[in-house]
Design a protein around this motif. Structure first.
Motif, PDB file in Angstrom:
ATOM      1  N   ASP A 106       1.250  -1.183   0.234  1.00  0.00           N
ATOM      2  CA  ASP A 106       0.102   0.073  -0.238  1.00  0.00           C
ATOM      3  C   ASP A 106       1.070   1.281  -0.168  1.00  0.00           C
ATOM      4  O   ASP A 106       0.173   2.050  -0.387  1.00  0.00           O
ATOM      5  CB  ASP A 106      -1.053  -0.209   1.100  1.00  0.00           C
ATOM      6  N   ILE A 107       2.141   1.423   0.615  1.00  0.00           N
ATOM      7  CA  ILE A 107       2.879   2.154   0.704  1.00  0.00           C
ATOM      8  C   ILE A 107       4.038   2.552  -0.943  1.00  0.00           C
ATOM      9  O   ILE A 107       4.334   1.188  -1.094  1.00  0.00           O
ATOM     10  CB  ILE A 107       3.653   2.673   1.758  1.00  0.00           C
ATOM     11  N   PRO A 108       4.069   3.534  -1.777  1.00  0.00           N
ATOM     12  CA  PRO A 108       4.233   3.584  -2.857  1.00  0.00           C
ATOM     13  C   PRO A 108       5.885   3.200  -2.707  1.00  0.00           C
ATOM     14  O   PRO A 108       6.391   3.215  -1.668  1.00  0.00           O
ATOM     15  CB  PRO A 108       4.278   5.376  -2.668  1.00  0.00           C
ATOM     16  N   VAL A 109       6.571   2.668  -4.047  1.00  0.00           N
ATOM     17  CA  VAL A 109       7.750   2.411  -3.535  1.00  0.00           C
ATOM     18  C   VAL A 109       8.861   2.894  -3.306  1.00  0.00           C
ATOM     19  O   VAL A 109       9.821   2.858  -2.766  1.00  0.00           O
ATOM     20  CB  VAL A 109       8.119   1.340  -5.428  1.00  0.00           C
ATOM     21  N   GLU A 110       8.525   4.287  -3.644  1.00  0.00           N
ATOM     22  CA  GLU A 110       9.386   4.954  -3.770  1.00  0.00           C
ATOM     23  C   GLU A 110      10.012   5.702  -2.091  1.00  0.00           C
ATOM     24  O   GLU A 110      10.918   5.985  -1.059  1.00  0.00           O
ATOM     25  CB  GLU A 110       9.640   7.133  -4.287  1.00  0.00           C
ATOM     26  N   ASP A 111       9.268   5.052  -1.111  1.00  0.00           N
ATOM     27  CA  ASP A 111       9.306   5.196   0.307  1.00  0.00           C
ATOM     28  C   ASP A 111      10.105   4.484   0.867  1.00  0.00           C
ATOM     29  O   ASP A 111      10.347   4.675   1.963  1.00  0.00           O
ATOM     30  CB  ASP A 111       7.449   4.841   0.609  1.00  0.00           C
ATOM     31  N   ASN A 112       9.711   3.237   0.587  1.00  0.00           N
ATOM     32  CA  ASN A 112      10.942   1.804   0.559  1.00  0.00           C
ATOM     33  C   ASN A 112      12.172   2.426  -0.063  1.00  0.00           C
ATOM     34  O   ASN A 112      13.296   1.348   0.429  1.00  0.00           O
ATOM     35  CB  ASN A 112      10.197   0.500   0.401  1.00  0.00           C
ATOM     36  N   ALA A 113      12.689   3.202  -1.434  1.00  0.00           N
ATOM     37  CA  ALA A 113      13.799   3.325  -2.096  1.00  0.00           C
ATOM     38  C   ALA A 113      15.020   3.770  -1.062  1.00  0.00           C
ATOM     39  O   ALA A 113      16.020   3.252  -0.906  1.00  0.00           O
ATOM     40  CB  ALA A 113      13.635   4.639  -2.753  1.00  0.00           C
ATOM     41  N   ASP A 114      14.684   4.555   0.232  1.00  0.00           N
ATOM     42  CA  ASP A 114      16.089   4.997   0.862  1.00  0.00           C
ATOM     43  C   ASP A 114      15.984   3.860   2.548  1.00  0.00           C
ATOM     44  O   ASP A 114      16.057   4.884   4.232  1.00  0.00           O
ATOM     45  CB  ASP A 114      15.531   5.634   1.125  1.00  0.00           C
ATOM     46  N   LEU A 115      15.342   2.548   2.719  1.00  0.00           N
ATOM     47  CA  LEU A 115      15.327   2.501   4.172  1.00  0.00           C
ATOM     48  C   LEU A 115      16.028   1.639   4.850  1.00  0.00           C
ATOM     49  O   LEU A 115      15.991   2.862   6.352  1.00  0.00           O
ATOM     50  CB  LEU A 115      14.732   0.214   3.620  1.00  0.00           C
ATOM     51  N   GLU A 116      17.097   2.063   4.354  1.00  0.00           N
ATOM     52  CA  GLU A 116      18.958   2.162   4.784  1.00  0.00           C
ATOM     53  C   GLU A 116      19.242   3.839   6.118  1.00  0.00           C
ATOM     54  O   GLU A 116      19.071   3.755   6.709  1.00  0.00           O
ATOM     55  CB  GLU A 116      20.636   1.850   4.070  1.00  0.00           C
ATOM     56  N   HIS A 117      18.839   4.797   5.026  1.00  0.00           N
ATOM     57  CA  HIS A 117      18.677   6.129   5.447  1.00  0.00           C
ATOM     58  C   HIS A 117      17.671   6.308   7.113  1.00  0.00           C
ATOM     59  O   HIS A 117      18.018   6.633   8.139  1.00  0.00           O
ATOM     60  CB  HIS A 117      18.195   7.207   4.613  1.00  0.00           C
ATOM     61  N   GLN A 118      16.248   5.770   6.291  1.00  0.00           N
ATOM     62  CA  GLN A 118      15.258   5.682   7.417  1.00  0.00           C
ATOM     63  C   GLN A 118      15.883   4.949   8.675  1.00  0.00           C
ATOM     64  O   GLN A 118      15.476   5.506   9.975  1.00  0.00           O
ATOM     65  CB  GLN A 118      14.178   5.350   6.844  1.00  0.00           C
ATOM     66  N   PHE A 119      16.389   3.556   8.365  1.00  0.00           N
ATOM     67  CA  PHE A 119      16.748   3.065   9.417  1.00  0.00           C
ATOM     68  C   PHE A 119      17.526   3.921  10.711  1.00  0.00           C
ATOM     69  O   PHE A 119      18.142   3.852  11.893  1.00  0.00           O
ATOM     70  CB  PHE A 119      17.824   1.466   9.462  1.00  0.00           C
ATOM     71  N   HIS A 120      18.530   4.404   9.677  1.00  0.00           N
ATOM     72  CA  HIS A 120      19.887   4.897  10.601  1.00  0.00           C
ATOM     73  C   HIS A 120      19.211   5.950  11.451  1.00  0.00           C
ATOM     74  O   HIS A 120      19.503   6.580  12.778  1.00  0.00           O
ATOM     75  CB  HIS A 120      20.816   5.329   9.622  1.00  0.00           C
ATOM     76  N   TYR A 121      18.232   6.464  11.106  1.00  0.00           N
ATOM     77  CA  TYR A 121      18.044   8.305  11.625  1.00  0.00           C
ATOM     78  C   TYR A 121      17.484   7.827  12.259  1.00  0.00           C
ATOM     79  O   TYR A 121      16.916   8.835  13.424  1.00  0.00           O
ATOM     80  CB  TYR A 121      16.968   9.277  10.298  1.00  0.00           C
ATOM     81  N   HIS A 122      16.390   6.913  12.068  1.00  0.00           N
ATOM     82  CA  HIS A 122      15.201   6.146  13.503  1.00  0.00           C
ATOM     83  C   HIS A 122      16.331   5.562  14.773  1.00  0.00           C
ATOM     84  O   HIS A 122      16.175   5.624  15.676  1.00  0.00           O
ATOM     85  CB  HIS A 122      14.212   5.229  13.343  1.00  0.00           C
ATOM     86  N   LEU A 123      17.077   4.831  14.037  1.00  0.00           N
ATOM     87  CA  LEU A 123      18.264   4.280  15.246  1.00  0.00           C
ATOM     88  C   LEU A 123      18.745   4.986  16.536  1.00  0.00           C
ATOM     89  O   LEU A 123      18.867   5.961  17.253  1.00  0.00           O
ATOM     90  CB  LEU A 123      19.107   3.312  14.683  1.00  0.00           C
ATOM     91  N   ARG A 124      19.578   5.858  15.678  1.00  0.00           N
ATOM     92  CA  ARG A 124      20.077   7.831  16.366  1.00  0.00           C
ATOM     93  C   ARG A 124      19.400   8.199  17.189  1.00  0.00           C
ATOM     94  O   ARG A 124      19.346   8.874  18.057  1.00  0.00           O
ATOM     95  CB  ARG A 124      20.931   8.801  15.024  1.00  0.00           C
ATOM     96  N   GLY A 125      17.765   8.594  16.516  1.00  0.00           N
ATOM     97  CA  GLY A 125      16.779   8.969  17.362  1.00  0.00           C
ATOM     98  C   GLY A 125      16.422   7.861  19.337  1.00  0.00           C
ATOM     99  O   GLY A 125      16.318   8.571  19.512  1.00  0.00           O
ATOM    100  N   LEU A 126      16.118   7.012  18.389  1.00  0.00           N
ATOM    101  CA  LEU A 126      15.713   5.778  19.491  1.00  0.00           C
ATOM    102  C   LEU A 126      17.482   5.981  21.016  1.00  0.00           C
ATOM    103  O   LEU A 126      16.732   5.785  21.771  1.00  0.00           O
ATOM    104  CB  LEU A 126      15.644   4.480  19.026  1.00  0.00           C
ATOM    105  N   PHE A 127      19.057   5.572  19.932  1.00  0.00           N
ATOM    106  CA  PHE A 127      19.843   6.152  20.846  1.00  0.00           C
ATOM    107  C   PHE A 127      19.202   7.099  22.468  1.00  0.00           C
ATOM    108  O   PHE A 127      19.727   7.097  23.050  1.00  0.00           O
ATOM    109  CB  PHE A 127      20.733   5.712  21.044  1.00  0.00           C
ATOM    110  N   GLY A 128      19.009   8.700  20.899  1.00  0.00           N
ATOM    111  CA  GLY A 128      19.152  10.041  21.793  1.00  0.00           C
ATOM    112  C   GLY A 128      17.675   9.524  22.804  1.00  0.00           C
ATOM    113  O   GLY A 128      17.991  10.540  23.839  1.00  0.00           O
ATOM    114  N   VAL A 129      16.954   9.052  22.460  1.00  0.00           N
ATOM    115  CA  VAL A 129      15.585   9.140  24.137  1.00  0.00           C
ATOM    116  C   VAL A 129      15.478   8.105  24.537  1.00  0.00           C
ATOM    117  O   VAL A 129      15.697   8.319  26.094  1.00  0.00           O
ATOM    118  CB  VAL A 129      14.430   8.771  22.783  1.00  0.00           C
ATOM    119  N   LEU A 130      16.114   7.266  24.583  1.00  0.00           N
ATOM    120  CA  LEU A 130      16.695   5.546  25.659  1.00  0.00           C
ATOM    121  C   LEU A 130      17.668   6.375  27.068  1.00  0.00           C
ATOM    122  O   LEU A 130      17.313   6.076  27.849  1.00  0.00           O
ATOM    123  CB  LEU A 130      16.917   4.605  25.343  1.00  0.00           C
ATOM    124  N   SER A 131      18.899   7.164  25.620  1.00  0.00           N
ATOM    125  CA  SER A 131      19.628   8.019  26.736  1.00  0.00           C
ATOM    126  C   SER A 131      19.404   8.563  27.884  1.00  0.00           C
ATOM    127  O   SER A 131      19.548   8.363  28.849  1.00  0.00           O
ATOM    128  CB  SER A 131      20.488   8.155  26.038  1.00  0.00           C
TER     129      SER A 131
END
Length: 155
Positions: A106-131
Motif C-alpha cells: 500500500d506504500i509507494p515504492v519511493e517510500d521504501n527506496a532509502d530504507l537504510e537512511h530511514q533505519f539509521h535516522y530512527h536508530l539515532r533517534g532511539l539512542f538519543g531518547v533512550l539515553s
C-alpha cells in the motif's frame, strides 16, 4: 573487542538494557509513588550537579513523570497492548500499521527506496531518547531518595 553485540556500549541492546535497568531500579526504589504528587520536576535550590531538563509542559510533577517512564518501560517490555479506543493509537501501533501497509504494497515504492537512511535516522533517534529516559529515571530515583531521606514530603 568482544563479538557479543550486547557487550558493546554503543549497541542498541545495551542502551535498551540500561534504560530497563534504570526503570526497574526506579520502580523498586519508589515504594510509595503517590508521595511524588505535587513535587515539581526541577528543584529550585542550587545543586552541585546538572539536573536534566524535563518537558514540564507535559508532566507537571514527579508522579506524572514516574508514570510516563513506567509506561514506556512496560511498552518496551511487553510490546503492543490493545489500548482503549478513546486513548488513540500509540506511536508503536502506528509504526506497525505502516509496516503492515508496506508489506501489503500500500506504500509507494519511493517510500521504501532509502530504507537504510530511514533505519539509521530512527536508530539515532532511539539512542538519543533512550539515553535521555535513562538519565531521567536515574534522576527521579535519586531525587526520591533525597526527598524521603530529608523528610521534604512532610510539608
Amino acid at each position: 573487542i568482544s563479538n557479543d553485540p550486547a557487550s558493546n556500549k554503543h549497541s542498541l541492546l545495551n542502551v535498551m538494557h540500561r534504560f530497563m535497568a534504570a526503570a526497574n531500579n526506579m520502580d523498586e526504589t519508589i515504594m510509595v509513588p503517590s508521595l511524588l504528587r505535587d513535587v515539581p520536576l526541577e528543584e529550585q535550590a542550587n545543586n552541585n550537579y546538572e539536573e536534566p531538563r524535563f518537558p514540564s509542559n507535559k508532566q507537571r510533577d514527579m508522579y506524572e513523570h514516574y508514570l510516563l517512564l513506567k509506561s514506556i518501560k512496560n511498552d518496551m517490555e511487553w510490546g503492543l497492548l490493545k489500548r482503549e479506543m478513546s486513548s488513540g493509537a500509540s506511536f508503536l501501533e502506528i509504526a506497525v500499521k505502516q509496516e503492515e501497509a508496506s508489506v501489503k504494497g500500500d506504500i509507494p515504492v519511493e517510500d521504501n527506496a532509502d530504507l537504510e537512511h530511514q533505519f539509521h535516522y530512527h536508530l539515532r533517534g532511539l539512542f538519543g531518547v533512550l539515553s535521555k529516559l535513562t538519565l531521567q529515571a536515574d534522576h527521579l530515583t535519586n531525587r526520591y531518595k533525597r526527598e524521603i531521606g530529608g523528610g521534604n514530603f512532610m510539608r
